[in-house]
Structures are given as structure tokens and as C-alpha cells.
Design an enzyme around this catalytic site. Structure first.
Site, short mmCIF file in Angstrom:
data_model
loop_
_atom_site.label_atom_id
_atom_site.label_comp_id
_atom_site.label_asym_id
_atom_site.label_seq_id
_atom_site.Cartn_x
_atom_site.Cartn_y
_atom_site.Cartn_z
CE LYS A 89 -3.81 2.28 0.33
NZ LYS A 89 -3.38 2.99 -0.92
CD GLN A 110 3.24 4.81 2.21
OE1 GLN A 110 3.78 5.64 1.50
NE2 GLN A 110 2.19 5.08 2.94
CE LYS A 113 4.14 7.61 5.55
NZ LYS A 113 3.83 8.52 4.40
CE LYS A 125 4.76 7.39 -2.25
NZ LYS A 125 4.07 7.90 -1.06
N GLY A 164 -2.61 8.32 -4.29
CA GLY A 164 -1.94 9.51 -4.79
C GLY A 164 -0.69 9.87 -4.00
CG ASP A 165 3.50 11.01 -2.88
OD1 ASP A 165 3.38 10.78 -1.67
OD2 ASP A 165 4.48 11.63 -3.35
CB THR A 208 -2.09 13.82 4.32
OG1 THR A 208 -2.45 12.68 3.55
CG2 THR A 208 -0.62 13.73 4.70
CG ASN A 239 -4.04 16.26 -0.55
OD1 ASN A 239 -3.57 15.66 0.40
ND2 ASN A 239 -5.34 16.27 -0.80
CB SER A 383 -5.43 4.94 1.94
OG SER A 383 -5.24 6.02 1.06
#
Ligand code: NDP
Ligand code: 2IT
Length: 451
Positions: A89, A110, A113, A125, A164-165, A208, A239, A383
Site C-alpha cells: 500500500k 511507507q 508508517k 510506492k 496519490g502522492d 494527511t 493537497n 486510505s
């Protein structure tokens, strides 16, 4: 310590050009030395060596046709870093700077996290060196379709769930998901950050930024402080930055800066709700430059300067800092200026926005420091909540998702503090987040044997 240094040296030797990845590995492994004595089984099973090597790395060609009929070729990436505790993820980034080092550092971060979020998600990622700036909607759509034409075979709701990123927001997720649905003929939770009409979750766009502010509120409480009446400096205008500003305003703080890759603005009166609405329209609809804010509201614009340059060069006073643009935006000199100008708390909305040297400056000054993998985990946590809703085929209310987000941020804060305390580094959120995130993944990897 020796174990960790040897592993870092091996990573450097294997991939000397992957500087961002080496930086992320160094930051995490430096924190993990206190786990070695406590977990000799991890050393024996070579968990530390295994965790710095991605499960697999996928690199692919993305050919597409621009509006003039010319064929363009970009490079696509998906790093499936670790699925010990759940499906891979993590987001997709479209930016000209994307390369294997960037995607590996993000996938590595990630992994820890996602472990901290309390939800069952592994780390991954991806992205491309495609630059969405100046491209038409039709070009972005054709690029997304070409990207998904290869990516689809590697992902799935129980395999790998991108989101997204930087450079990938609602528009791109729509094109990516629409194309996946078309070619796989399946309506599932394979991507998150989807539109509300087709399986998205309320609060995901906000998550976020909101989460980062919630995390900072928790940190401040440990020092009998609050956000109310504080002056905050936020970088970026995308964002994460937008919803950080929104939530800081709600908590009674005043935000005085924003930036984009062309420059920064300072608005000492504060970026209120009306001005934020202008920024959202400017950035999300017209896709313009932050310079327009300075023109509209008659405030200073600093071309080619980051927010941190401005803090340093203009001696801007502040209480709180929320780096929310990109990696390595704050170096040691910037960090020193932050401390000298009154900053009591740095909360990382972006991934790895502080260099290792900048972090040392925060630590030596004894200011509160919320590291990215804890502070910005609200995005991926929500998410995870979107995935839960997709699996259950229902949709929670705004209040329900926001309550869960807030609870998760509190729980991450608690887990980081508890791990820091338990491993002899009280109050050190960086060590605490790294240790707490690591232990869960390591235990799962250990349970599986050598696979
Ligand atoms: P966006 O694309 O929405 O916004 C990024 C912002 O940062 C833009 O203002 C952009 O400027 C600026 N920026 C990007 N790259 C650079 C650069 N190299 N130098 C200077 N400015 C730059 O992205 P997000 O807000 O989603 O992401 C921001 C950060 O937060 C990233 O580090 C991302 O990894 C991290 N993050 C994002 C999450 C999410 O859910 N979206 C979750 C957790 C972390 P310009 O407008 O000129 O392009
Ligand atoms: O860095 C991140 O945590 C994100 N870009 C969000 C990833 C996600 O899967 O929501």
C-alpha cells in the site's frame, strides 16, 4: 550499533547512487540499534538485512502520445517493498525527479508508517518521471492510461493498492481507476483516493493535513501547550499543505506562509478560510502558481525561495513548522533558523522533508519533532479506512471517518512515545516511531521463517 553500521555500509556499497534511499535507511536503522539486544532472534534471522531489500522492484516503459501527435516515453516504477503485515500500500508520484532511489526511500518509509497506522497494510510506492505541469487533461488521461496498461498486472485489492502522492490527485486517480476497471472488468478497492461516486471515502482528501495537525496537537499537549494563538509556517500549496492550513485555522492558529516549486508567499495577517478557498481554486482547478496569491492579496512573494529560505533570510518569527512540500526541503542551516526564530514544534507533513543534519539540530535544541512516518500517516490510514469500506461495501459518514482518523493519530502518538520510553529514548518521537513501526513488521517476518 555495529550490526546497523554494517548493514548501512552494505546498502551504500550496493547502490551508492541511491542517496535518498540510503538517507532513509540510515535514519531508521540508527534508531533500531536499541532493538538488537532485546531481539537476538531478529539478528539471527537477518531481519534487519532483509527489511532494507524490497520484495520486488518493477520498472517499465510508459509510451504515450501528446496533443501534437508526438510520441513520448516515460519511465514507470512500482516498488513492492514489504507485504509482511498486509497488501502492499502506498502512493504514486508523478514528478520529473522520480527515480528508483526516490521510490525506494518512499516505499521503505511507507512500510513502517503503515505498520504504525494499526491497519493491516504493507509498504509500497510507485510513480513516474512524467511531469504533469503544463499538460492538458487529455494528455494526463492518455499518460495515466498508458501507465495503468502495465501497472494493472501487478496490483489488486488483496495484492497492492496504490493511491496519490505528489502530482497524483483526484483527477489522476479517476483516469487510473477508470482504465483499470475497463481492462480488468472489476470494480474493487484496487486504488484509494477515489471519487465519492465510485468508492472513495469521505475525509480522504483532507486526511494527511488533518492528521498532521492532530499529531502536532498531541505533541503540544505533552508540554502543556496548544495550537490556539500560535503562528505557523507551512510549505507547499498542494493537497497536504491545503488541509493543514484548514485544520490549523480551525484550531485557532495563524498560518503565514505557503509555497510552490517557483517561490513562496508570506501573509502576516494569516491565510484565512477565504484566502484558502482562493488557493484551492488556484492550485486544484486552474493549476496556477502561488505568485498569484501575492498579487491578489498584496503580500510579499519570494521568487525561487523556499519557505525555509524566507524564514532564514527575513528572520520570520514563528511557533510551529509544517514542511508539506517535498524531501530534504529543510537543511541544518534552515533548522537553526527555525529554532532561533522561536519554533517549538516541527511536524512533517511531507515525506523526509528534513535532512539528517536538520533533525540533529531539532534534537539538540530539544524542540518537539513529529517525524513524517508518524505525523503524515493520517493519509494512508484513511486510505486503509477506504479499503475497509470498499470491502464491506458501505460508506461511513464524515464524522465517523474523522473520528477514526483522530483516534488513529492519537494511537500513533501514544505508540511512538511508549516505544521511545520502553527502548530508553524517552520523548524521542523519531526513535519511537521507527521502533514501533519496525517491531510489528519484524515479528510478522520472523513468524514466516525464511521466505
Ligand atoms: P501535491 O502534488 O498536491 O503538492 C505538492 C506541493 O509541493 C506543490 O505545491 C508543489 O509545487 C510542491 N513541490 C513538489 N515538489 C517540489 C520540489 N521539488 N520543490 C519545491 N516544491 C515542490 O502533493 P502532496 O501535497 O500530496 O504531497 C506533498 C508531500 O506530502 C510529499 O512529500 C508527499 O510524499 C507527502 N505525503 C502526501 C500524502 C498524500 O496523501 N497526498 C500522504 C503522506 C505524505 P508545484 O505546485 O509547483 O508543483
Ligand atoms: O506517503 C503517503 O503516505 C501517501 N502518499 C499516501 C499513500 C496512500 O496509500 O494513501
Amino acid at each position: 550499533m555495529r550490526v546497523m553500521q554494517e548493514i548501512i555500509a552494505k546498502v551504500e556499497e550496493k547502490d551508492p547512487q541511491q542517496t535518498e534511499f540510503i538517507q532513509a535507511v540510515t535514519e531508521v536503522l540508527d534508531s533500531l540499534d536499541s532493538t538488537v539486544d532485546r531481539h537476538p532472534e531478529f539478528v539471527k534471522a537477518k531481519i534487519y538485512e532483509r527489511i532494507v531489500e524490497p520484495d520486488r522492484t518493477i520498472i517499465f516503459r510508459v509510451p504515450w502520445v501528446d496533443d501534437t501527435g508526438e510520441v513520448r516515453v516515460n519511465r514507470g516504477f512500482r516498488v513492492q517493498f514489504n507485504n509482511a503485515i498486509g497488501p502492499y500500500k502506498g502512493g504514486l508520484r508523478f514528478h520529473p525527479s522520480v527515480n528508483l532511489s526516490i521510490v525506494k526511500f518512499l516505499g521503505f518509509e511507507q512500510t513502517f508508517k503503515n505498520s504504525l497506522t494499526t491497519l493491516p497494510m504493507g509498504g509500497g510506492k510507485g510513480g513516474s518521471d512524467f511531469n504533469p505541469r503544463g499538460k492538458s487533461d487529455a494528455e494526463v488521461m492518455r499518460f495515466c492510461q498508458a501507465f495503468m496498461r502495465e501497472l494493472y498486472r501487478h496490483i489488486g485489492p488483496d495484492v497492492d493498492v496504490p493511491a496519490g502522492d505528489i502530482g497524483v490527485g483526484g483527477r489522476e486517480i479517476g483516469y487510473l481507476y477508470g482504465y483499470y476497471k475497463k481492462i480488468v472488468n472489476e470494480h474493487s478497492g484496487v486504488l484509494t483516493g477515489k471519487g465519492l461516486e465510485y468508492g472513495g471515502s469521505l475525509i480522504r482528501p483532507e486526511a494527511t493535513g488533518y492528521g498532521s495537525v492532530y499529531f502536532s496537537a498531541e505533541m503540544l499537549t505533552t508540554r502543556d501547550e496548544s495550537l490556539e494563538g500560535k503562528t505557523a509556517v507551512v510549505s507547499g500549496a498542494g493537497n497536504v499543505a491545503q488541509y493543514t492550513v484548514e485544520k490549523l485555522n480551525r484550531f485557532g492558529a495563524k498560518v503565514v506562509t505557503l509555497s510552490d516549486s517557483s517561490g513562496s508567499i508570506v501573509d502576516e495577517a494569516g491565510i484565512d478560510a477565504e484566502k484558502l478557498a482562493f488557493v484551492m481554486e488556484l492550485k486544484n482547478v486552474r493549476r496556477g502558481r502561488i505568485k498569484e496569491y501575492a498579487e491578489k492579496y498584496n503580500v510579499p512573494y519570494y521568487a525561487a525561495k523556499s519557505v525555509w529560505d524566507v524564514v532564514r533570510e527575513q528572520n520570520l518569527p514563528l511557533d510551529l513548522a509544517y514542511p508539506s512540500a517535498t524531501e530534504n526541503e529543510i537543511d541544518a542551516a534552515d533548522a537553526q533558523a527555525l529554532v532561533a526564530n522561536g519554533c517549538i514544534c516541527v511536524t512533517e507533513g511531507a515525506n523526509m522533508p528534513s535532512t539528517l543534519e536538520a533533525i540533529r539540530v531539532y534534537q539538540e535544541a530539544g524542540i518537539l519533532f513529529g517525524p513524517a512516518k508518524a505525523a503524515n500517516a493520517g493519509g494512508v490510514a484513511t486510505s486503509g479506512l477506504e479499503m475497509s469500506q470498499n470491502s464491506m461495501r458501505l460508506a461511513w459518514s464524515r464524522q465517523e471517518v474523522d473520528r477514526r482518523l483522530r483516534d488513529i493519530m492519537k494511537s500513533i502518538h501514544r505508540a511512538a512515545l511508549d516505544a521511545a520510553e520502553a527502548y530508553g529514548k524517552p520523548g524521542d518521537y523519531l526513535a519511537g516511531a521507527n521502533i514501533a513501526g519496525f517491531i510489528k513488521v519484524a515479528k510478522a517476518m520472523y513468524a514466516y521463517g525464511i521466505v
